[in-house]
Design a protein around this motif. Structure first.
Motif, PDB file in Angstrom:
ATOM      1  N   ARG A 133      97.965  42.874  70.594  1.00 44.55           N
ATOM      2  CA  ARG A 133      97.777  43.863  71.652  1.00 44.55           C
ATOM      3  C   ARG A 133      96.503  43.557  72.430  1.00 44.55           C
ATOM      4  O   ARG A 133      95.506  43.096  71.873  1.00 44.55           O
ATOM      5  N   SER A 135      94.432  45.714  73.697  1.00 43.77           N
ATOM      6  CA  SER A 135      93.361  46.603  73.230  1.00 43.77           C
ATOM      7  C   SER A 135      93.271  46.570  71.705  1.00 43.77           C
ATOM      8  O   SER A 135      94.286  46.674  71.007  1.00 43.77           O
ATOM      9  N   PRO A 136      92.069  46.473  71.153  1.00 49.87           N
ATOM     10  CA  PRO A 136      91.919  46.496  69.692  1.00 49.87           C
ATOM     11  C   PRO A 136      92.220  47.866  69.093  1.00 49.87           C
ATOM     12  O   PRO A 136      92.348  48.005  67.879  1.00 49.87           O
ATOM     13  N   TYR A 137      92.327  48.885  69.971  1.00 52.54           N
ATOM     14  CA  TYR A 137      92.583  50.247  69.498  1.00 52.54           C
ATOM     15  C   TYR A 137      94.065  50.607  69.527  1.00 52.54           C
ATOM     16  O   TYR A 137      94.454  51.677  69.074  1.00 52.54           O
ATOM     17  N   ALA A 138      94.895  49.723  70.095  1.00 52.16           N
ATOM     18  CA  ALA A 138      96.331  49.983  70.176  1.00 52.16           C
ATOM     19  C   ALA A 138      97.002  49.708  68.831  1.00 52.16           C
ATOM     20  O   ALA A 138      96.446  49.035  67.966  1.00 52.16           O
ATOM     21  N   GLN A 140      98.838  48.063  66.034  1.00 53.47           N
ATOM     22  CA  GLN A 140      98.917  46.629  65.731  1.00 53.47           C
ATOM     23  C   GLN A 140     100.118  46.265  64.858  1.00 53.47           C
ATOM     24  O   GLN A 140     100.270  45.106  64.469  1.00 53.47           O
TER      25      GLN A 140
END
Length: 333
Positions: A133, A135-138, A140
């Motif tokens: 992804r 974004s690392p916050y999306a 996974q």
């Protein structure tokens, strides 16, 4: 370099030639076509005397291959390669649809979608367990739990499963996966490709976001050079200046690839457009221009999908797309 053998060439003559070329340190790729046999030579062929080889009774012609990709080159292998994925054949006139959610979310979701897409004509199930992804916050993915749920969906439907790998260290987890997908971001992860070249399993190789057709074929060459020739190419759109769609679907790549390579070529209209309403026309167009298959994202509740809901079809929408695609295939036959 390729050596085209005469139809009447005897086995003993072919074996002598093979022994001669291996003695020069060359690797040999044999391809049996309908009208001739081709001996593809990989390595430093500058030491090969073309005139001497051409003069042999068993040899029809000798030609140098200018392209840097050899094993993926149609000149080395004139007939279409057919890749078998758990009993489902892709290429050589065999058209298949791979369908399923962008990511595996839970058992009820993946089994429900699997049953729906199978009923609508899909012959392979896709689903992401490991999700790259932006974004690392999306979300996974569920990782090994996602793979376990995919196998449960396979058990419930009989559909072979296709899922993406991101790290070669995870290969032991993929032993029961029928086809390993290399995503666009990993198309030039050459160390991963080398590892997949040692795996006896079909590989779905997606074109990178900004990669040329030749670069895609060179990535396929990495896998094939390792010994794994079960490669299916996927056109999934490239990044251009256009912002109306997620990417720009390069449908011209399909006939171009069919000219250049013997490998099957499928199309991903979901990632290419990023908009569910555009998936149908692009899927139909892909079928019309000669694709060997499609990979389409389907979710039972796109509005609440944890990943790429905007480009996902409902099961009912997928049924409509499938009907239209197979109708076009029938017309084009």
């Amino acid at each position: 370099m390729i050596v085209i053998l005469k139809q009447e060439a005897r086995q003993e003559q072919i074996e002598k030639l093979q022994h001669f070329f291996t003695g020069l340190g060359l690797k040999i790729h044999m391809s049996q076509g309908e009208s001739c046999t081709i001996m593809g030579l990989v390595g430093d062929t500058t030491q090969v005397d073309e005139d001497m080889i051409t003069s042999l009774d068993a040899v029809e012609a000798v030609r140098r291959v200018q392209e840097p990709y050899k094993k993926a080159n149609r000149k080395f292998h004139p007939t279409d390669t057919v890749v078998d994925v758990g009993g489902v054949k892709i290429g050589g006139g065999n058209f298949q649809i791979i369908a399923g959610p962008c990511s595996v979310e839970n058992e009820a979701q993946i089994i429900s979608v699997a049953k729906s897409v199978k009923e609508a004509g899909a012959t392979l199930l896709r689903g992401g367990a490991f999700k790259p992804r932006t974004s690392p916050y999306a979300f996974q993915g569920l990782h090994d739990e996602g793979l376990r749920l995919l196998l449960k969906a396979k058990e419930a439907t009989g559909l072979p499963i296709v899922t993406e790998i991101m790290d070669a260290a995870d290969l032991p987890l993929f032993e029961q996966v029928d086809m390993i997908q290399v995503g666009a971001r990993n198309m030039q992860n050459f160390e991963l490709l080398k590892k997949l070249g040692k795996v006896n399993k079909p590989i779905l190789l997606k074109r990178g976001l900004a990669n040329t057709i030749q670069e895609l074929l060179m990535s396929a060459e990495y896998i094939m050079a390792g010994g794994n020739e079960q490669v299916v190419l996927c056109e999934r759109g490239i990044r251009t200046f256009e912002t109306a769609t997620r990417n720009t679907l390069d449908l011209s790549a399909i006939p171009v690839l069919h000219e250049k390579t013997h490998l099957p070529v499928i199309v991903d209209p979901s990632h290419a457009t990023g908009v569910s309403r555009l998936v149908k026309p692009m899927a139909v167009a892909a079928a019309a221009c000669g694709a060997d298959g499609l990979i389409i994202e389907v979710h039972n509740d796109p509005k609440h999908a944890l990943c790429d809901g905007a480009q996902s079809l409902t099961p009912e929408e997928f049924q409509d797309v499938s009907n239209r695609v197979f109708a076009v295939r029938k017309i084009m036959a």
